[in-house]
Design a protein around this motif. Structure first.
Motif, PDB file in Angstrom:
ATOM      1  N   ASP A 267     140.942  39.579  47.481  1.00 26.81           N
ATOM      2  CA  ASP A 267     141.910  39.426  48.577  1.00 26.81           C
ATOM      3  C   ASP A 267     141.265  39.785  49.911  1.00 26.81           C
ATOM      4  OD1 ASP A 267     143.885  38.694  46.793  1.00 26.81           O
ATOM      5  OD2 ASP A 267     144.831  40.671  46.730  1.00 26.81           O
ATOM      6  N   PHE A 268     140.439  40.827  49.881  1.00 33.20           N
ATOM      7  CA  PHE A 268     139.795  41.292  51.106  1.00 33.20           C
ATOM      8  C   PHE A 268     138.801  40.255  51.615  1.00 33.20           C
ATOM      9  CE2 PHE A 268     137.718  44.696  53.662  1.00 33.20           C
ATOM     10  CZ  PHE A 268     138.873  45.191  54.237  1.00 33.20           C
ATOM     11  N   ALA A 269     138.025  39.663  50.699  1.00 33.23           N
ATOM     12  CA  ALA A 269     137.061  38.634  51.099  1.00 33.23           C
ATOM     13  C   ALA A 269     137.773  37.425  51.700  1.00 33.23           C
ATOM     14  CB  ALA A 269     136.225  38.208  49.903  1.00 33.23           C
ATOM     15  N   ASP A 270     138.956  37.111  51.206  1.00 30.86           N
ATOM     16  CA  ASP A 270     139.718  35.971  51.728  1.00 30.86           C
ATOM     17  C   ASP A 270     140.143  36.162  53.181  1.00 30.86           C
ATOM     18  OD1 ASP A 270     139.463  34.671  49.331  1.00 30.86           O
ATOM     19  OD2 ASP A 270     141.489  35.102  48.623  1.00 30.86           O
ATOM     20  N   LEU A 271     140.137  37.410  53.662  1.00 31.04           N
ATOM     21  CA  LEU A 271     140.474  37.663  55.062  1.00 31.04           C
ATOM     22  C   LEU A 271     139.440  37.062  56.015  1.00 31.04           C
ATOM     23  CD1 LEU A 271     141.553  41.431  54.943  1.00 31.04           C
ATOM     24  CD2 LEU A 271     143.057  39.448  55.178  1.00 31.04           C
ATOM     25  N   LYS A 272     138.279  36.682  55.495  1.00 30.39           N
ATOM     26  CA  LYS A 272     137.220  36.126  56.346  1.00 30.39           C
ATOM     27  C   LYS A 272     137.700  34.884  57.085  1.00 30.39           C
ATOM     28  CE  LYS A 272     132.929  36.387  57.737  1.00 30.39           C
ATOM     29  NZ  LYS A 272     132.421  37.547  58.474  1.00 30.39           N
ATOM     30  N   SER A 273     138.639  34.147  56.479  1.00 26.02           N
ATOM     31  CA  SER A 273     139.182  32.960  57.135  1.00 26.02           C
ATOM     32  C   SER A 273     140.671  32.876  56.835  1.00 26.02           C
ATOM     33  CB  SER A 273     138.487  31.688  56.631  1.00 26.02           C
ATOM     34  OG  SER A 273     139.152  30.540  57.097  1.00 26.02           O
ATOM     35  N   PRO A 274     141.511  32.678  57.859  1.00 31.60           N
ATOM     36  CA  PRO A 274     142.963  32.643  57.614  1.00 31.60           C
ATOM     37  C   PRO A 274     143.392  31.492  56.718  1.00 31.60           C
ATOM     38  CG  PRO A 274     142.443  31.959  59.865  1.00 31.60           C
ATOM     39  CD  PRO A 274     141.182  32.509  59.290  1.00 31.60           C
ATOM     40  N   PHE A 275     142.550  30.467  56.598  1.00 33.72           N
ATOM     41  CA  PHE A 275     142.895  29.321  55.758  1.00 33.72           C
ATOM     42  C   PHE A 275     142.727  29.621  54.275  1.00 33.72           C
ATOM     43  CE2 PHE A 275     140.978  27.692  59.749  1.00 33.72           C
ATOM     44  CZ  PHE A 275     142.143  27.188  60.316  1.00 33.72           C
ATOM     45  N   ARG A 276     142.134  30.754  53.939  1.00 34.88           N
ATOM     46  CA  ARG A 276     141.787  31.043  52.546  1.00 34.88           C
ATOM     47  C   ARG A 276     142.606  32.183  51.944  1.00 34.88           C
ATOM     48  NH1 ARG A 276     137.182  28.623  51.012  1.00 34.88           N
ATOM     49  NH2 ARG A 276     136.916  30.109  49.315  1.00 34.88           N
ATOM     50  N   LEU A 277     143.590  32.673  52.647  1.00 34.97           N
ATOM     51  CA  LEU A 277     144.363  33.801  52.138  1.00 34.97           C
ATOM     52  C   LEU A 277     145.002  33.434  50.794  1.00 34.97           C
ATOM     53  CD1 LEU A 277     146.092  35.128  55.378  1.00 34.97           C
ATOM     54  CD2 LEU A 277     143.975  35.893  54.294  1.00 34.97           C
ATOM     55  N   GLY A 278     144.761  34.258  49.778  1.00 35.48           N
ATOM     56  CA  GLY A 278     145.296  34.007  48.445  1.00 35.48           C
ATOM     57  C   GLY A 278     144.432  33.115  47.588  1.00 35.48           C
ATOM     58  N   HIS A 279     143.322  32.612  48.130  1.00 33.24           N
ATOM     59  CA  HIS A 279     142.485  31.662  47.381  1.00 33.24           C
ATOM     60  C   HIS A 279     141.873  32.294  46.130  1.00 33.24           C
ATOM     61  CE1 HIS A 279     139.536  28.554  46.514  1.00 33.24           C
ATOM     62  NE2 HIS A 279     138.590  29.472  46.566  1.00 33.24           N
ATOM     63  N   SER A 280     141.246  33.460  46.280  1.00 34.25           N
ATOM     64  CA  SER A 280     140.559  34.067  45.136  1.00 34.25           C
ATOM     65  C   SER A 280     141.534  34.408  44.014  1.00 34.25           C
ATOM     66  CB  SER A 280     139.802  35.321  45.586  1.00 34.25           C
ATOM     67  OG  SER A 280     138.770  34.984  46.490  1.00 34.25           O
ATOM     68  N   ARG A 281     142.694  34.924  44.383  1.00 35.03           N
ATOM     69  CA  ARG A 281     143.703  35.245  43.379  1.00 35.03           C
ATOM     70  C   ARG A 281     144.196  33.964  42.684  1.00 35.03           C
ATOM     71  NH1 ARG A 281     148.427  39.601  44.240  1.00 35.03           N
ATOM     72  NH2 ARG A 281     146.784  40.480  45.522  1.00 35.03           N
ATOM     73  N   GLY A 282     144.372  32.900  43.455  1.00 34.75           N
ATOM     74  CA  GLY A 282     144.801  31.627  42.867  1.00 34.75           C
ATOM     75  C   GLY A 282     143.779  31.065  41.908  1.00 34.75           C
ATOM     76  N   VAL A 283     142.481  31.151  42.267  1.00 36.97           N
ATOM     77  CA  VAL A 283     141.423  30.681  41.365  1.00 36.97           C
ATOM     78  C   VAL A 283     141.422  31.493  40.074  1.00 36.97           C
ATOM     79  CG1 VAL A 283     138.915  30.463  41.081  1.00 36.97           C
ATOM     80  CG2 VAL A 283     139.995  29.772  43.228  1.00 36.97           C
ATOM     81  N   ALA A 284     141.615  32.815  40.196  1.00 36.65           N
ATOM     82  CA  ALA A 284     141.646  33.670  39.006  1.00 36.65           C
ATOM     83  C   ALA A 284     142.800  33.275  38.077  1.00 36.65           C
ATOM     84  CB  ALA A 284     141.762  35.138  39.415  1.00 36.65           C
TER      85      ALA A 284
END
Length: 368
Positions: A267-284
């Motif tokens: 979640d923290f890494a996704d903060l790097k770009s506002p377009f990616r918020l929730g991306h890592s959790r969704g992939v998991a």
């Protein structure tokens, strides 16, 4: 295969490498800062509770600056150029304003830069202050998710405060400033100046900012024994030193705590770009569901979800301007973006028990 238990100290120390990478600073810089902070804590005889808080505060202090950088990049261009200069001046009042004005709109046209400086003056720098506060809050929230408690969360919110009360947001100073962040702020400057100018430069910056940026008692404590506190910075293995200093004596994470911690990192890494918020959790979630459908066992599914949670942590090492670009990437930008799976692997390389998970995460842009 179920991985060996991961130590909390290993995971938080890995986050310090994320800070180094995201801020464009030498690797293990924050680890060396942490060794200095712990030596200062011992010299000042602050007691075990403050010492433990200092350890985790030091490792996490700058991680918010490395991740939540999209708006910072909009203001200053490549954020790593900004951070590279940030230790040189005593940042308060007019000096701070001049520093910010000099870096606003880096890489933009002269006309745009003039407009940005004008807006900065008119708004009294509120946009920059908001970014600094946001970084502190992000780091504090991460510490909370890692269950590190208020003794760490509170100092992290004060990362840009100062002893003289002239910091950002300027709500606390002197005795109201948490002891842990006082130690970390001094250690941060000592590491930076010792690295570039040796022990004399470290003594000079400490004494020059005594009673303004830094707690005078801590400066005096350092100046009584500078060789002892800065000993071996360029020669010892900083990772091993920090792990050996672990105040929780090698506390291991349960599988559930590890899942929660790695999810927080994603979640923290996704903060790097506002377009990616929730991306890592969704992939998991998608990867875990797919693994169940094809009949993988519970341990395999758990490890796959963990790999998916951290697969994009390496994005932190690439400037936000690359990820948020509205035009096709240049060759240079494309090459920088392509490094992010490798950077994920590099950041987690020291945590032996996570290597199978990290190997999977680092291959997420490979093809059949």
């Amino acid at each position: 295969m179920r991985p060996e238990p991961v130590r909390l100290a290993e995971l938080v120390a890995t986050l310090s490498l994320v800070s180094d990478l995201g801020m464009g600073r030498p690797m293990e810089r924050v680890l060396r800062q942490t060794v200095i902070a712990m030596r200062l804590a011992d010299a000042a005889d602050v007691g075990p509770e403050v010492s433990a808080a200092t350890y985790y505060t030091s490792l996490l202090t700058w991680v918010g600056c490395a991740t939540d950088t999209s708006e910072l990049a909009e203001l200053f261009g490549d954020e790593t150029h900004l951070y590279a200069d940030s230790h040189d001046e005593d940042m308060a009042g007019l000096t701070m304003a001049v520093f910010v004005a000099k870096h606003l709109g880096y890489g933009s046209s002269r006309f745009r830069r003039l407009g940005m400086v004008g807006k900065f003056v008119v708004t009294a720098g509120r946009s920059v202050q908001q970014q600094m506060e946001s970084h502190c809050q992000s780091a504090s929230e991460l510490a909370d998710r890692l269950e590190l408690g208020e003794s760490v969360c509170v100092p992290l919110v004060q990362a840009f405060e100062r002893w003289d009360g002239k910091g950002v947001p300027g709500r606390v100073g002197t005795s109201e400033l948490a002891p842990a962040i006082r130690l970390v702020q001094l250690a941060d400057a000592l590491e930076a100046f010792e690295h570039t100018g040796g022990i004399d430069a470290a003594i000079e910056v400490a004494t020059a900012r005594r009673g303004t940026q830094f707690d005078p008692a801590l400066v005096d404590c350092f100046c009584e024994r500078p060789e002892e506190i800065l000993h071996g910075l360029g020669t010892f293995n900083a990772w091993d030193q920090v792990i050996d200093l672990d105040p929780r004596l090698g506390e291991r994470l349960t599988p559930a705590q590890l899942d929660s911690a790695l999810e927080a990192l994603g979640d923290f890494a996704d903060l790097k770009s506002p377009f990616r918020l929730g991306h890592s959790r969704g992939v998991a979630d998608l990867a875990g569901d797919a693994a169940a459908l094809v009949g993988m066992d519970e341990d395999e599914i758990a490890n796959l979800r963990r790999a998916a949670s951290i697969h994009d942590v390496g994005m932190v090492g690439v400037p936000s301007g690359v990820w948020d670009a509205t035009e096709p990437w240049t060759l240079s930008e494309s090459e920088r973006a392509r490094t992010h799976p490798y950077l994920t692997e590099r950041m987690f390389a020291r945590v032996a028990s996570l290597r199978p998970i990290v190997a999977c995460a680092a291959q997420h842009h490979e093809r059949l």
